[in-house]
Design an enzyme around this catalytic site. Structure first.
Site, PDB file in Angstrom:
ATOM      1  N   HIS A   1      -1.363  -0.949  17.160  1.00 11.08           N
ATOM      2  CA  HIS A   1      -2.438  -1.835  16.590  1.00 11.08           C
ATOM      3  C   HIS A   1      -3.694  -1.712  17.356  1.00 11.08           C
ATOM      4  O   HIS A   1      -4.690  -2.163  16.718  1.00 11.08           O
ATOM      5  CB  HIS A   1      -1.899  -3.308  16.141  1.00 11.08           C
ATOM      6  CG  HIS A   1      -0.942  -3.271  15.146  1.00 11.08           C
ATOM      7  ND1 HIS A   1       0.475  -3.425  15.572  1.00 11.08           N
ATOM      8  CD2 HIS A   1      -1.055  -2.997  13.819  1.00 11.08           C
ATOM      9  CE1 HIS A   1       1.329  -3.497  14.342  1.00 11.08           C
ATOM     10  NE2 HIS A   1       0.492  -3.189  13.326  1.00 11.08           N
TER      11      HIS A   1
ATOM     12  N   LYS B   1      -2.656   6.488  11.177  1.00 16.03           N
ATOM     13  CA  LYS B   1      -1.917   5.912  10.282  1.00 16.03           C
ATOM     14  C   LYS B   1      -2.460   5.150   9.082  1.00 16.03           C
ATOM     15  O   LYS B   1      -3.607   4.500   9.348  1.00 16.03           O
ATOM     16  CB  LYS B   1      -1.202   4.983  10.976  1.00 16.03           C
ATOM     17  CG  LYS B   1      -0.137   4.196  10.229  1.00 16.03           C
ATOM     18  CD  LYS B   1       0.640   2.982  10.937  1.00 16.03           C
ATOM     19  CE  LYS B   1       1.656   2.562  10.103  1.00 16.03           C
ATOM     20  NZ  LYS B   1       1.909   1.035  10.521  1.00 16.03           N
TER      21      LYS B   1
ATOM     22  N   HIS C   1       3.959   1.726   2.234  1.00 20.47           N
ATOM     23  CA  HIS C   1       5.145   0.888   1.568  1.00 20.47           C
ATOM     24  C   HIS C   1       5.957   1.704   0.438  1.00 20.47           C
ATOM     25  O   HIS C   1       7.198   1.866   0.360  1.00 20.47           O
ATOM     26  CB  HIS C   1       4.881  -0.340   1.115  1.00 20.47           C
ATOM     27  CG  HIS C   1       3.912  -1.263   2.224  1.00 20.47           C
ATOM     28  ND1 HIS C   1       3.017  -2.009   2.044  1.00 20.47           N
ATOM     29  CD2 HIS C   1       4.478  -1.590   3.428  1.00 20.47           C
ATOM     30  CE1 HIS C   1       2.373  -2.381   3.097  1.00 20.47           C
ATOM     31  NE2 HIS C   1       3.552  -2.396   4.006  1.00 20.47           N
TER      32      HIS C   1
ATOM     33  N   CYS D   1       2.775  -6.569  15.531  1.00 18.58           N
ATOM     34  CA  CYS D   1       4.093  -6.146  15.447  1.00 18.58           C
ATOM     35  C   CYS D   1       5.351  -6.984  15.703  1.00 18.58           C
ATOM     36  O   CYS D   1       6.461  -6.932  15.140  1.00 18.58           O
ATOM     37  CB  CYS D   1       4.555  -5.210  16.834  1.00 18.58           C
ATOM     38  SG  CYS D   1       3.415  -3.800  17.149  1.00 18.58           S
TER      39      CYS D   1
ATOM     40  N   CYS E   1      -2.070  -3.328  22.423  1.00 16.30           N
ATOM     41  CA  CYS E   1      -0.747  -2.787  21.513  1.00 16.30           C
ATOM     42  C   CYS E   1      -0.950  -1.139  21.244  1.00 16.30           C
ATOM     43  O   CYS E   1      -2.151  -1.089  20.620  1.00 16.30           O
ATOM     44  CB  CYS E   1      -0.484  -3.443  20.253  1.00 16.30           C
ATOM     45  SG  CYS E   1       0.577  -2.771  19.269  1.00 16.30           S
TER      46      CYS E   1
ATOM     47  N   LYS F   1      -3.589  -0.791   5.231  1.00 17.10           N
ATOM     48  CA  LYS F   1      -4.233  -1.565   4.452  1.00 17.10           C
ATOM     49  C   LYS F   1      -5.643  -1.877   5.080  1.00 17.10           C
ATOM     50  O   LYS F   1      -6.637  -1.793   4.797  1.00 17.10           O
ATOM     51  CB  LYS F   1      -3.631  -3.136   4.025  1.00 17.10           C
ATOM     52  CG  LYS F   1      -4.286  -3.802   3.167  1.00 17.10           C
ATOM     53  CD  LYS F   1      -4.238  -3.284   1.550  1.00 17.10           C
ATOM     54  CE  LYS F   1      -5.316  -4.187   0.776  1.00 17.10           C
ATOM     55  NZ  LYS F   1      -5.275  -3.095  -0.596  1.00 17.10           N
TER      56      LYS F   1
ATOM     57  N   HIS G   1       0.792  -1.321   0.088  1.00 14.86           N
ATOM     58  CA  HIS G   1       0.001  -0.037  -0.149  1.00 14.86           C
ATOM     59  C   HIS G   1       0.815   1.321   0.283  1.00 14.86           C
ATOM     60  O   HIS G   1       2.102   1.072  -0.019  1.00 14.86           O
ATOM     61  CB  HIS G   1      -1.077   0.135   1.043  1.00 14.86           C
ATOM     62  CG  HIS G   1      -0.469  -0.016   2.518  1.00 14.86           C
ATOM     63  ND1 HIS G   1       0.264   1.222   3.074  1.00 14.86           N
ATOM     64  CD2 HIS G   1      -0.218  -0.751   3.512  1.00 14.86           C
ATOM     65  CE1 HIS G   1       0.414   0.878   4.291  1.00 14.86           C
ATOM     66  NE2 HIS G   1       0.239  -0.257   4.515  1.00 14.86           N
TER      67      HIS G   1
ATOM     68  N   CYS H   1       2.892  -8.554  20.826  1.00 17.61           N
ATOM     69  CA  CYS H   1       1.583  -8.332  20.022  1.00 17.61           C
ATOM     70  C   CYS H   1       1.965  -9.012  18.437  1.00 17.61           C
ATOM     71  O   CYS H   1       3.086  -8.772  17.947  1.00 17.61           O
ATOM     72  CB  CYS H   1       2.018  -6.854  19.497  1.00 17.61           C
ATOM     73  SG  CYS H   1       1.032  -6.234  18.183  1.00 17.61           S
TER      74      CYS H   1
HETATM   75  N1  MSP Z   1       8.828  -6.049   8.035  1.00 14.75           N
HETATM   76  C1  MSP Z   1       9.129  -5.047   8.816  1.00 14.75           C
HETATM   77  C2  MSP Z   1      10.357  -4.383   8.650  1.00 14.75           C
HETATM   78  C3  MSP Z   1      11.611  -5.028   8.953  1.00 14.75           C
HETATM   79  S1  MSP Z   1      12.908  -4.405   8.353  1.00 14.75           S
HETATM   80  C4  MSP Z   1      14.391  -5.365   9.001  1.00 14.75           C
HETATM   81  C5  MSP Z   1       8.016  -3.986   8.690  1.00 14.75           C
HETATM   82  N2  MSP Z   1       7.296  -4.074   7.545  1.00 14.75           N
HETATM   83  S2  MSP Z   1       6.121  -3.542   6.951  1.00 14.75           S
HETATM   84  O1  MSP Z   1       5.499  -3.918   5.675  1.00 14.75           O
HETATM   85  O2  MSP Z   1       5.066  -3.376   8.185  1.00 14.75           O
HETATM   86  O3  MSP Z   1       6.518  -1.837   6.922  1.00 14.75           O
HETATM   87  C6  MSP Z   1       7.348  -1.277   6.007  1.00 14.75           C
HETATM   88  C7  MSP Z   1       7.755   0.146   6.125  1.00 14.75           C
HETATM   89  O4  MSP Z   1       6.586   0.798   5.801  1.00 14.75           O
HETATM   90  C8  MSP Z   1       7.737   0.580   7.506  1.00 14.75           C
HETATM   91  O5  MSP Z   1       9.218   1.522   7.646  1.00 14.75           O
HETATM   92  C9  MSP Z   1       6.722   1.423   8.043  1.00 14.75           C
HETATM   93  O6  MSP Z   1       6.885   2.547   8.754  1.00 14.75           O
HETATM   94  C10 MSP Z   1       6.286   1.855   6.377  1.00 14.75           C
HETATM   95  N3  MSP Z   1       4.891   1.994   6.506  1.00 14.75           N
HETATM   96  C11 MSP Z   1       3.604   1.313   6.409  1.00 14.75           C
HETATM   97  N4  MSP Z   1       2.523   2.114   6.724  1.00 14.75           N
HETATM   98  C12 MSP Z   1       2.900   3.490   6.800  1.00 14.75           C
HETATM   99  C13 MSP Z   1       2.241   4.743   6.600  1.00 14.75           C
HETATM  100  N5  MSP Z   1       0.889   4.986   6.680  1.00 14.75           N
HETATM  101  N6  MSP Z   1       3.124   5.909   6.582  1.00 14.75           N
HETATM  102  C14 MSP Z   1       4.399   5.750   6.363  1.00 14.75           C
HETATM  103  N7  MSP Z   1       4.987   4.594   6.392  1.00 14.75           N
HETATM  104  C15 MSP Z   1       4.253   3.604   6.788  1.00 14.75           C
HETATM  105  O7  MSP Z   1       7.685  -3.173   9.399  1.00 14.75           O
END
Ligand code: MSP
Length: 507
Positions: free
Chosen positions: A146, A302, A20, A128, A143, A305, A17, A125
């Site tokens: 979440h 935040k 990412h 997380c 959490c 998805k 999304h 969690c």
């Molecule tokens: N798998 C772990 C990271 C491991 S790194 C060794 C993870 N994955 S994630 O898919 O949940 O998130 C990846 C990145 O996307 C994170 O930096 C997270 O902060 C970012 N984002 C997810 N949603 C977000 C927003 N709404 N806004 C900005 N970034 C956010 O965490």
């Protein structure tokens, strides 16, 4: 100087999304900028495929964890070129070479005396994949991120002796005030540290979906240790057996991460590296969250998805192209802070800034050179009033991007885009063209405009790779060094332009 930059690796329990796309685009702007400066860049992204959330999602969908990981990892891989993200490698934590190296490094950590057997009891969690300390537990044992109930866990496993690194980490933070950026995130990491470090689980006994612990096959490594190590393992196998990039690029110049994963990257990660005898990264840059604007005018939540209301990056790219999305995300929310994003905000920036400010400036400049000078001008001195405002811009932008200040640097460039538009209005080339005595002045104004557009375009290239490439071609600058940062300064030269389709057509 080698420049090694990473994004977090993405969980494969759901589709990509906008959040990412955000980390990937931000890291890409920095990677492209450093390449413009002639640095040797390695840019890593990938997927985080082990652990409970993936195992649970797979079970719910009636597929194996690897089948789910294959499918969703591919979606992240496909997203990168669609976003014009120029990663040099895409790691999967299910890559056998990654698995082997994780086992190797963590065995070394054990041999160095930082692993012991114990029993973990506490709150966890599953979303997380994080064991919460007392200070991190929300009301009613929930959490805080979440807002779901935490589970109570009790299990026999192996511990990583994080507490042994209290002093070393304090020293690291004292000596390197820019280890964590921006400053308020440094302070947050510091205050976590000041709370006193407790040892953490290194392995988990129940899960089968993970990297097997080589000295005890009934356990797998806790997914965060497996995941963090991707930054290290990837350099070892990204270029196959022949070439190990570790010596060249380790440690990372920048890990770009979101604020939700600060503890892992600013505390666990450097401690783990110290325990393994490896160098710690130069900088961890922590960005904020993209929020969905709330209806009551509040701060918003935040974007994720599961919480709906997402701008779908795939759809935006299809409708407007990757440059428009990259620009919006870099511009709308100050990199490092939280901020709301919305479709209406996106459309406003597209129309007023990309289509009007920049797209129109480019079209008008080229159209006037074609109309009044048949597309050609000899080398002409530029207007000093304007060149004074372009002098030093490249240096400013470099200094800001060295600190990963993506939004501030973009604003600095945009001020010049606006200045150039004012210049067109002030000098009114269409008036000069009516008076043959003003021919030399018209040459000067057109050459100055061409130069201004060219310079901002060089500096915008990391943000808008598609549009800037088209525009540079229309400006007649397609040489190998025309997009180098050294080209972003005024230098009189003969001009030859070609017609340009609108860069950002109005919808
Ligand atoms: N798998 C772990 C990271 C491991 S790194 C060794 C993870 N994955 S994630 O898919 O949940 O998130 C990846 C990145 O996307 C994170 O930096 C997270 O902060 C970012 N984002 C997810 N949603 C977000 C927003 N709404 N806004 C900005 N970034 C956010 O965490």
């Amino acid at each position: 100087m080698p420049f090694y930059i990473t994004t977090p690796i993405y969980y494969v329990n759901a589709a990509p999304h906008l959040g990412h796309a955000y980390t990937a685009i931000a890291a890409d702007v920095l990677a492209r900028h450093q390449r413009q400066r002639g640095e040797d860049v390695f840019f890593l992204t990938g997927t985080d495929e082990h652990g409970e959330p993936v195992a649970i999602a797979a079970e719910e969908q009636g597929v194996t964890p690897l089948e789910l990981a294959d499918k969703n990892s591919q979606r992240f891989r496909d997203l990168m070129p669609l976003l014009e993200v120029s990663n040099d490698f895409f790691i999967r934590t299910t890559d056998p070479e990654h698995v082997r190296r994780v086992q190797e490094v963590l065995t070394r950590v054990r041999e160095n005396g930082f692993v012991y057997e114990g029993t973990y009891e506490g709150w966890y969690c599953p979303r997380c994949a994080d064991f919460k300390t007392e200070a991190e537990i929300g009301p009613g044992n929930t959490c805080p991120i979440h807002k779901i109930p935490l589970t109570r866990e009790r299990e026999d496993n192996y511990f990583f002796e994080l507490s042994a690194f209290q002093g070393d980490l304090e020293k690291l933070f004292d000596e390197r005030p820019d280890f964590v950026m921006p400053r308020h995130r440094y302070n947050e990491a510091r205050s976590f540290l000041a709370g006193g470090l407790q040892d953490v689980s290194l392995t988990r006994p129940k899960l089968r979906w993970g990297v097997e612990v080589p000295w005890d096959r009934s356990q797998v490594f806790y997914v965060w240790f497996d995941a963090l190590l991707n930054y290290y393992t990837a350099l070892g196998f990204a270029r196959g057996q022949q070439q190990d990039l570790t010596h060249k690029f380790w440690p990372a110049t920048y890990h770009i991460i979101g604020k939700d994963i600060l503890k892992f990257h600013t505390i666990y990660w450097p401690a783990l590296l110290m325990a393994a005898g490896l160098a710690v990264p130069e900088h961890v840059f922590v960005h904020g969250f993209l929020l969905t604007p709330s209806e009551d005018g509040g701060e918003g939540e935040k974007m994720s998805k599961s919480r709906g209301n997402v701008i779908d990056p795939f759809q935006v790219i299809e409708d407007y192209g990757p440059d428009a999305l990259r620009f919006y995300l870099a511009r709308e929310v100050v990199f490092g802070q939280d901020g709301p994003v919305s479709e209406s905000g996106f459309l406003t920036r597209y129309e007023t800034e990309l289509a009007n400010d920049y797209g129109n400036l480019a079209s008008r400049t080229i159209a006037m050179i074609l109309r009044y000078r048949d597309g050609r001008l000899p080398a002409t001195e530029h207007d000093p009033e304007l060149t004074a405002e372009l002098d030093g811009l490249a240096e400013t932008v470099c200094a800001q991007l060295d600190r990963a200040e993506i939004t501030t640097a973009l604003e600095e460039i945009w001020k010049r885009v606006r200045r150039l538009n004012r210049y067109v209005e002030e000098r009114a080339p269409w008036q000069l063209a009516k008076d043959p005595e003003q021919a030399a002045e018209l040459d000067r104004v057109l050459a100055t405009l061409h130069e201004g557009v060219r310079i901002v375009t060089v500096l915008l290239a990391p943000y808008l790779p598609g549009a800037t490439a088209k525009l540079m071609a229309a400006l007649g600058r397609t040489g190998p060094d025309d997009l180098a940062i050294s080209a972003a300064r005024c230098a009189p030269a003969p001009i030859e332009v070609q017609a340009l389709e609108p860069l950002f057509p109005k919808r």
